[in-house]
Design a protein around this motif. Structure first.
Motif, PDB file in Angstrom:
ATOM      1  N   ASP A   1      85.229  80.510  98.643  1.00 51.81           N
ATOM      2  CA  ASP A   1      85.871  79.508  99.496  1.00 51.81           C
ATOM      3  C   ASP A   1      86.091  78.253  98.640  1.00 51.81           C
ATOM      4  N   THR A   2      87.311  78.063  98.140  1.00 56.83           N
ATOM      5  CA  THR A   2      87.525  76.938  97.221  1.00 56.83           C
ATOM      6  C   THR A   2      87.527  75.593  97.960  1.00 56.83           C
ATOM      7  N   GLY A   3      87.821  75.608  99.264  1.00 57.29           N
ATOM      8  CA  GLY A   3      87.753  74.371 100.052  1.00 57.29           C
ATOM      9  C   GLY A   3      86.348  73.796  99.986  1.00 57.29           C
TER      10      GLY A   3
ATOM     11  N   MET B   1      84.384  73.792  97.545  1.00 63.39           N
ATOM     12  CA  MET B   1      84.191  73.080  96.271  1.00 63.39           C
ATOM     13  C   MET B   1      84.774  71.664  96.370  1.00 63.39           C
ATOM     14  N   TYR B   2      85.982  71.545  96.943  1.00 57.01           N
ATOM     15  CA  TYR B   2      86.571  70.203  97.117  1.00 57.01           C
ATOM     16  C   TYR B   2      85.723  69.380  98.091  1.00 57.01           C
ATOM     17  N   ARG B   3      85.163  70.057  99.086  1.00 49.76           N
ATOM     18  CA  ARG B   3      84.304  69.364 100.051  1.00 49.76           C
ATOM     19  C   ARG B   3      83.011  68.875  99.378  1.00 49.76           C
ATOM     20  N   ALA B   4      82.456  69.681  98.476  1.00 54.05           N
ATOM     21  CA  ALA B   4      81.212  69.284  97.804  1.00 54.05           C
ATOM     22  C   ALA B   4      81.447  68.063  96.910  1.00 54.05           C
TER      23      ALA B   4
ATOM     24  N   VAL C   1      88.388  64.519 102.353  1.00 57.80           N
ATOM     25  CA  VAL C   1      88.587  65.546 101.315  1.00 57.80           C
ATOM     26  C   VAL C   1      90.010  65.570 100.744  1.00 57.80           C
ATOM     27  N   SER C   2      91.020  65.304 101.566  1.00 55.25           N
ATOM     28  CA  SER C   2      92.386  65.374 101.019  1.00 55.25           C
ATOM     29  C   SER C   2      92.642  64.344  99.913  1.00 55.25           C
ATOM     30  N   PRO C   3      92.241  63.058 100.099  1.00 55.30           N
ATOM     31  CA  PRO C   3      92.432  62.117  98.986  1.00 55.30           C
ATOM     32  C   PRO C   3      91.641  62.493  97.729  1.00 55.30           C
TER      33      PRO C   3
ATOM     34  N   ILE D   1      90.067  66.284  88.966  1.00 56.76           N
ATOM     35  CA  ILE D   1      89.181  67.093  89.818  1.00 56.76           C
ATOM     36  C   ILE D   1      89.765  68.494  89.962  1.00 56.76           C
ATOM     37  N   ARG D   2      91.066  68.563  90.201  1.00 57.22           N
ATOM     38  CA  ARG D   2      91.703  69.883  90.362  1.00 57.22           C
ATOM     39  C   ARG D   2      91.546  70.701  89.082  1.00 57.22           C
ATOM     40  N   GLU D   3      91.734  70.041  87.941  1.00 58.93           N
ATOM     41  CA  GLU D   3      91.601  70.766  86.663  1.00 58.93           C
ATOM     42  C   GLU D   3      90.222  71.385  86.527  1.00 58.93           C
TER      43      GLU D   3
ATOM     44  N   GLY E   1      92.169  79.198  99.687  1.00 63.62           N
ATOM     45  CA  GLY E   1      92.383  77.782  99.368  1.00 63.62           C
ATOM     46  C   GLY E   1      93.789  77.335  99.691  1.00 63.62           C
ATOM     47  N   ARG E   2      94.349  76.517  98.799  1.00 65.09           N
ATOM     48  CA  ARG E   2      95.706  76.009  99.010  1.00 65.09           C
ATOM     49  C   ARG E   2      96.641  76.373  97.852  1.00 65.09           C
ATOM     50  N   ASP E   3      96.044  76.614  96.680  1.00 67.61           N
ATOM     51  CA  ASP E   3      96.849  76.826  95.467  1.00 67.61           C
ATOM     52  C   ASP E   3      96.417  78.084  94.735  1.00 67.61           C
ATOM     53  N   ILE E   4      95.821  79.016  95.454  1.00 74.80           N
ATOM     54  CA  ILE E   4      95.269  80.190  94.779  1.00 74.80           C
ATOM     55  C   ILE E   4      96.395  81.110  94.278  1.00 74.80           C
TER      56      ILE E   4
ATOM     57  N   LYS F   1      97.122  65.126 109.577  1.00 73.86           N
ATOM     58  CA  LYS F   1      97.099  64.250 108.401  1.00 73.86           C
ATOM     59  C   LYS F   1      96.842  65.073 107.131  1.00 73.86           C
ATOM     60  N   ARG F   2      95.901  66.020 107.230  1.00 71.47           N
ATOM     61  CA  ARG F   2      95.594  66.845 106.056  1.00 71.47           C
ATOM     62  C   ARG F   2      96.779  67.742 105.684  1.00 71.47           C
ATOM     63  N   ASP F   3      97.470  68.281 106.700  1.00 67.31           N
ATOM     64  CA  ASP F   3      98.670  69.093 106.429  1.00 67.31           C
ATOM     65  C   ASP F   3      99.641  68.284 105.592  1.00 67.31           C
TER      66      ASP F   3
ATOM     67  N   ILE G   1      99.128  65.449 103.737  1.00 67.45           N
ATOM     68  CA  ILE G   1      98.668  65.115 102.374  1.00 67.45           C
ATOM     69  C   ILE G   1      98.656  66.374 101.494  1.00 67.45           C
ATOM     70  N   ASP G   2      98.135  67.483 102.036  1.00 68.00           N
ATOM     71  CA  ASP G   2      98.011  68.711 101.231  1.00 68.00           C
ATOM     72  C   ASP G   2      99.372  69.238 100.788  1.00 68.00           C
ATOM     73  N   SER G   3     100.398  69.090 101.656  1.00 69.05           N
ATOM     74  CA  SER G   3     101.679  69.687 101.270  1.00 69.05           C
ATOM     75  C   SER G   3     102.627  68.730 100.557  1.00 69.05           C
ATOM     76  N   THR G   4     102.270  67.430 100.505  1.00 72.15           N
ATOM     77  CA  THR G   4     103.174  66.508  99.809  1.00 72.15           C
ATOM     78  C   THR G   4     102.579  65.934  98.518  1.00 72.15           C
ATOM     79  N   ARG G   5     101.328  66.300  98.195  1.00 66.03           N
ATOM     80  CA  ARG G   5     100.724  65.723  96.986  1.00 66.03           C
ATOM     81  C   ARG G   5     101.472  66.216  95.732  1.00 66.03           C
ATOM     82  N   ALA G   6     101.375  65.387  94.661  1.00 65.90           N
ATOM     83  CA  ALA G   6     102.127  65.695  93.442  1.00 65.90           C
ATOM     84  C   ALA G   6     101.549  66.915  92.709  1.00 65.90           C
TER      85      ALA G   6
HETATM   86  O1   DC Z   1      89.888  74.975 103.374  1.00 73.98           O
HETATM   87  P1   DC Z   1      89.246  73.628 103.736  1.00 73.98           P
HETATM   88  O2   DC Z   1      89.788  73.021 104.992  1.00 73.98           O
HETATM   89  O3   DC Z   1      87.760  73.694 103.733  1.00 73.98           O
HETATM   90  O4   DC Z   1      89.683  72.670 102.525  1.00 73.98           O
HETATM   91  C1   DC Z   1      89.306  71.332 102.489  1.00 73.98           C
HETATM   92  C2   DC Z   1      90.336  70.511 101.769  1.00 73.98           C
HETATM   93  O5   DC Z   1      90.322  70.826 100.365  1.00 73.98           O
HETATM   94  C3   DC Z   1      91.772  70.667 102.216  1.00 73.98           C
HETATM   95  O6   DC Z   1      92.173  69.606 103.060  1.00 73.98           O
HETATM   96  C4   DC Z   1      92.585  70.648 100.955  1.00 73.98           C
HETATM   97  C5   DC Z   1      91.624  70.846  99.838  1.00 73.98           C
HETATM   98  N1   DC Z   1      91.802  72.084  99.084  1.00 73.98           N
HETATM   99  C6   DC Z   1      92.696  72.072  98.038  1.00 73.98           C
HETATM  100  O7   DC Z   1      93.362  71.068  97.810  1.00 73.98           O
HETATM  101  N2   DC Z   1      92.829  73.165  97.259  1.00 73.98           N
HETATM  102  C7   DC Z   1      92.125  74.277  97.499  1.00 73.98           C
HETATM  103  N3   DC Z   1      92.274  75.339  96.711  1.00 73.98           N
HETATM  104  C8   DC Z   1      91.225  74.313  98.585  1.00 73.98           C
HETATM  105  C9   DC Z   1      91.090  73.193  99.369  1.00 73.98           C
END
Ligand code: DC
Length: 231
Positions: free
Chosen positions: A33-35, A37-40, A104-106, A113-115, A134-137, A184-186, A188-193
């Motif tokens: 669950d990669t989310g 990791m971003y949450r941690a 978590v989105s910011p 961090i992503r790297e 996740g979002r970018d798997i 809000k998360r939708d 930020i998550d879909s418009t980030r660079a």
């Molecule tokens: O899946 P989740 O809701 O637990 O993810 C938390 C946040 O982490 C989500 O708002 C976006 C970010 N995320 C990401 O940018 N890339 C991933 N691979 C997984 C999560």
């Protein structure tokens, strides 16, 4: 039979992790669950006062502390999945609060961090036999994955699922607050660079607004079996 890589992406609260866990269990694969990791990393930022209630205030502070953040998944047989550890502490519960969801989105837009996290994720998948959500798997972490799923559902259905989950865990939240957070998360998550949430060209789009868990699992399991049989 050869093992494959399964990438599950999609909007928040689409039930990605529930289905990914079931799929991994049925196939005898590792689930990540990669989310989590971003949450941690977000929890680390909160605990070190890099955040205010609404935002990540000290990006530089967080980036320069990255080497102090050690993430690990440890399998817990009682719950049947691997739990998230931040610097050797089990933070599985702390990372699921609305406070962390709000920040978590910011945190997830920061390139450094992503790297770091993508690097760890790629290593975890080196031997295949993995279901990662996740979002970018399917787009960044495993663009070569044999099976890619992109999950969607309407924002109100997703917010309602998340709202019930939080209530069950004893958090006092309002439905409106949860819906606002989901929308809000939708955004930020879909418009980030860096690595925005988007469907990979070869991903199967899967709308589960009106689908029960059993049907979702059956369909996904069949997608996977069909591909595995061809390996
Ligand atoms: O899946 P989740 O809701 O637990 O993810 C938390 C946040 O982490 C989500 O708002 C976006 C970010 N995320 C990401 O940018 N890339 C991933 N691979 C997984 C999560």
């Amino acid at each position: 039979m050869k093992k494959i890589t399964i990438a599950i992406d999609g909007f928040s609260s689409t039930g990605k992790s529930t289905i990914a866990k079931q799929l991994a269990k049925a196939l005898g694969y590792i689930y990540v669950d990669t989310g989590a990791m971003y949450r941690a990393v977000t929890l680390f930022a909160i605990r070190n006062d890099f955040t205010s209630e609404e935002n990540l205030e000290n990006v530089e502070g967080l980036v320069s502390s990255l080497s102090e953040i050690h993430l690990k998944f440890k399998y817990n047989a009682d719950v049947g999945f691997a739990e998230m550890y931040l610097n050797e502490e089990n933070v599985e519960k702390e990372i699921r609060t609305l406070e962390v969801s709000k920040l978590v989105s910011p945190v997830a837009v920061i390139e450094e961090i992503r790297e770091k996290l993508v690097d760890i994720q790629k290593k975890m998948g080196e031997d295949k036999g993995i279901v990662m959500d996740g979002r970018d798997i399917g787009t960044v972490v495993f663009p070569e994955a044999e099976l890619k799923i992109f999950m969607t559902a309407s924002a109100d259905k997703r917010a309602y699922r998340r709202y019930k989950e939080l209530l069950d865990r004893g958090e006092k939240v309002s439905y409106e607050d949860v819906l606002q957070n989901v929308e809000k998360r939708d955004h930020i998550d879909s418009t980030r660079a860096v690595s925005p949430l988007r469907k990979a060209a070869d991903a199967i789009e899967f709308d589960n607004s009106d689908m029960g868990l059993e049907e979702q699992f059956e369909r996904m399991y069949n997608f996977a079996l069909r591909i595995i049989e061809k390996q």
